[in-house]
Motif scaffolding. Structure first.
Motif, short mmCIF file in Angstrom:
data_model
loop_
_atom_site.label_atom_id
_atom_site.label_comp_id
_atom_site.label_asym_id
_atom_site.label_seq_id
_atom_site.Cartn_x
_atom_site.Cartn_y
_atom_site.Cartn_z
N ALA A 34 0.87 -1.19 0.00
CA ALA A 34 0.00 0.00 0.00
C ALA A 34 0.90 1.23 0.00
O ALA A 34 2.13 1.11 0.10
N GLU A 48 -1.96 -2.54 -4.98
CA GLU A 48 -2.36 -2.37 -3.59
C GLU A 48 -3.11 -3.62 -3.13
O GLU A 48 -3.94 -4.15 -3.87
N VAL A 104 -1.76 -3.56 7.90
CA VAL A 104 -1.16 -3.48 6.55
C VAL A 104 0.30 -3.05 6.65
O VAL A 104 1.19 -3.70 6.08
N ARG A 149 -1.43 1.50 8.79
CA ARG A 149 -2.62 1.25 7.96
C ARG A 149 -3.34 0.04 8.53
O ARG A 149 -2.72 -0.99 8.82
N TRP A 185 -6.93 -2.22 7.79
CA TRP A 185 -8.10 -2.46 6.93
C TRP A 185 -9.04 -3.44 7.61
O TRP A 185 -8.58 -4.40 8.28
N ARG A 198 -12.12 -4.83 3.57
CA ARG A 198 -10.89 -4.10 3.24
C ARG A 198 -11.08 -2.58 3.30
O ARG A 198 -10.30 -1.80 2.73
N ASP A 199 -12.12 -2.12 4.01
CA ASP A 199 -12.31 -0.68 4.23
C ASP A 199 -11.11 -0.14 5.00
O ASP A 199 -10.61 -0.79 5.92
N LYS A 200 -10.67 1.06 4.63
CA LYS A 200 -9.54 1.70 5.30
C LYS A 200 -10.02 2.34 6.60
O LYS A 200 -11.02 3.07 6.60
N ASP A 242 -7.77 3.99 8.94
CA ASP A 242 -6.58 4.67 9.47
C ASP A 242 -6.46 6.05 8.82
O ASP A 242 -7.41 6.51 8.19
N ASP A 274 -5.27 7.05 6.17
CA ASP A 274 -5.56 7.15 4.74
C ASP A 274 -6.95 7.75 4.51
O ASP A 274 -7.20 8.36 3.46
N ARG A 275 -7.86 7.63 5.49
CA ARG A 275 -9.19 8.25 5.35
C ARG A 275 -9.02 9.77 5.25
O ARG A 275 -9.75 10.43 4.53
N GLN A 295 -6.93 10.63 1.90
CA GLN A 295 -7.72 10.45 0.68
C GLN A 295 -9.08 11.14 0.72
O GLN A 295 -9.90 10.94 -0.17
#
Ligand code: ADP
Ligand code: TMP
Ligand code: ASP
Length: 237
Positions: free
Chosen positions: A98, A109, A174, A199, A201, A206-208, A210, A212-213, A216
Motif C-alpha cells: 500500500a 495495492e 497493513v 494502515r 483495513w 478491506r475498508d480503510k 486509518d 488514509d481516510r 484520501q
C-alpha cells in the motif's frame, strides 16, 4: 511530577519538560497532518483518541517484552514518557502492499508481502522523509549497525504482537512506522502507535480505518479510529 516548559511543537503533538530530567509530557493535540505537513486540519477528539489508543498499545508491547518510553497516561490528552535521544530514522514494516510502496514499485495495492518487508526512512519533512538504507544511516552517523539491527528486530517483534491483536478485532495490520530513541544507551520505542502512523483495513471489506481516510478525503476519520479501538478493547476517556 510537574509539567514545565514546551520543548517542541510537532505536527500533531507537543512535548514538555518536567521537573524530572528523564521524563517528558507528550500532549496529543487535535491537529492532523498529511503529506509531511502539507495538509493540516483539526479533528475533534483526535488528541484524546490517539492518546488512549497509544497508551493501550504501548502497554501491550511492554507486556510482550518490548522496551518502550511509555510511563503512564496523565490526562485525556497527555502521557508521561521517558525522555529519549531520538534517532532520526523511521522504521516501517509492511505486511500488505500500500501507500508509497505501490507508487514506487508499481505493484498492486493489497498484494500480500511474504515475508513482510522492512524499510528505513529519514525523518525529514522538508525532504518528504526520503527512503534510506542501513549503509547511509551508518555513514551519516544517524545510527550504528548494532542500533539498526536492534531497531529492526524490535520492529518485527512488534509485528507479531500487533498483527495478532488487530486480527482478533477483524482487522488487517497493513503497515506501520515506528520511531526509536536512546535512553541511557539502550534502544527504546518512542513516539506513538496509533492509526495516524499505520494502515489498518477491515479484514472482510478491506475498508480503510486509518489516516488514509484523511489523506484520501474519505471522511469519518476519528469515527474509524474509535471503531478500531472498540474492536481491540481500548477504553476512551
Ligand atoms: P513530528 O515531529 O513528526 O511533527 P509529532 O507532532 O508527533 O511529530 O511530535 C512529537 C515529536 O516528539 C516527534 O518529533 C518525536 O520524534 C518526538 N518524540 C516522541 N517521543 C519522544 C521521547 N520519548 N523523547 C523525546 N522525543 C520524543
Ligand atoms: P508509506 O506507505 O507512506 O511509506 O508509509 C508506510 C507506513 O508508515 C504508513 O502506515 C504510514 C507510516 N508512516 C508515517 O506515519 N509517517 C511517515 O513519515 C512515514 C514515512 C510513514
Ligand atoms: N506523517 C506525515 C505527516 O504527518 C506523513 C503522512 O502522514 O502523510 O504529514
Amino acid at each position: 511530577m510537574e509539567k514545565r516548559q514546551e520543548l517542541y511543537a510537532g505536527k500533531a503533538k507537543s512535548v514538555y519538560t518536567t521537573d524530572d530530567p528523564d521524563l517528558l509530557v507528550l500532549h496529543f493535540r487535535d491537529d492532523t497532518s498529511a503529506f509531511d505537513g502539507e495538509r493540516m486540519e483539526s479533528l475533534a477528539r483526535k488528541g484524546m483518541v490517539n492518546n488512549c489508543f497509544n497508551a493501550f498499545i504501548m502497554e501491550k508491547l511492554a507486556a510482550a517484552g518490548i522496551p518502550t518510553h511509555f510511563e503512564r497516561r496523565l490526562s485525556d490528552v497527555e502521557s508521561l514518557v521517558k525522555k529519549l535521544d531520538m534517532i532520526p530514522v523511521e522504521c516501517v514494516v509492511r505486511n500488505i502492499a500500500a501507500g508509497s510502496l505501490v507508487k514506487r514499485l508499481g505493484v498492486t495495492e493489497g498484494e500480500e508481502l511474504t515475508p513482510p518487508t522492512f524499510e528505513l526512512f529519514l525523518k525529514n519533512d522538508a525532504l518528504h522523509d526520503p527512503m534510506i538504507n542501513e549503509s547511509l544511516a551508518e555513514s551519516f552517523g544517524w545510527a550504528t549497525p548494532e542500533q539498526l539491527a536492534e531497531m529492526k528486530a524490535l520492529t518485527f517483534k512488534v509485528n507479531e504482537v500487533l498483527k495478532q491483536l488487530f486480527a482478533e478485532g477483524g482487522l488487517l495490520l497493513v503497515d506501520y512506522k515506528l520511531e526509536f530513541g536512546l535512553f541511557k544507551g539502550e534502544i527504546v520505542l518512542g513516539d506513538e502507535f496509533s492509526p495516524d502512523g499505520c494502515r489498518l483495513w477491515d479484514a472482510k471489506t478491506r475498508d480503510k480505518m486509518d489516516k488514509d481516510r484523511f489523506r484520501q478525503g474519505l471522511g469519518g476519520v476519528i469515527e474509524a479510529y474509535e471503531e478500531v479501538g472498540r474492536r481491540i478493547g481500548v477504553t476512551f476517556a
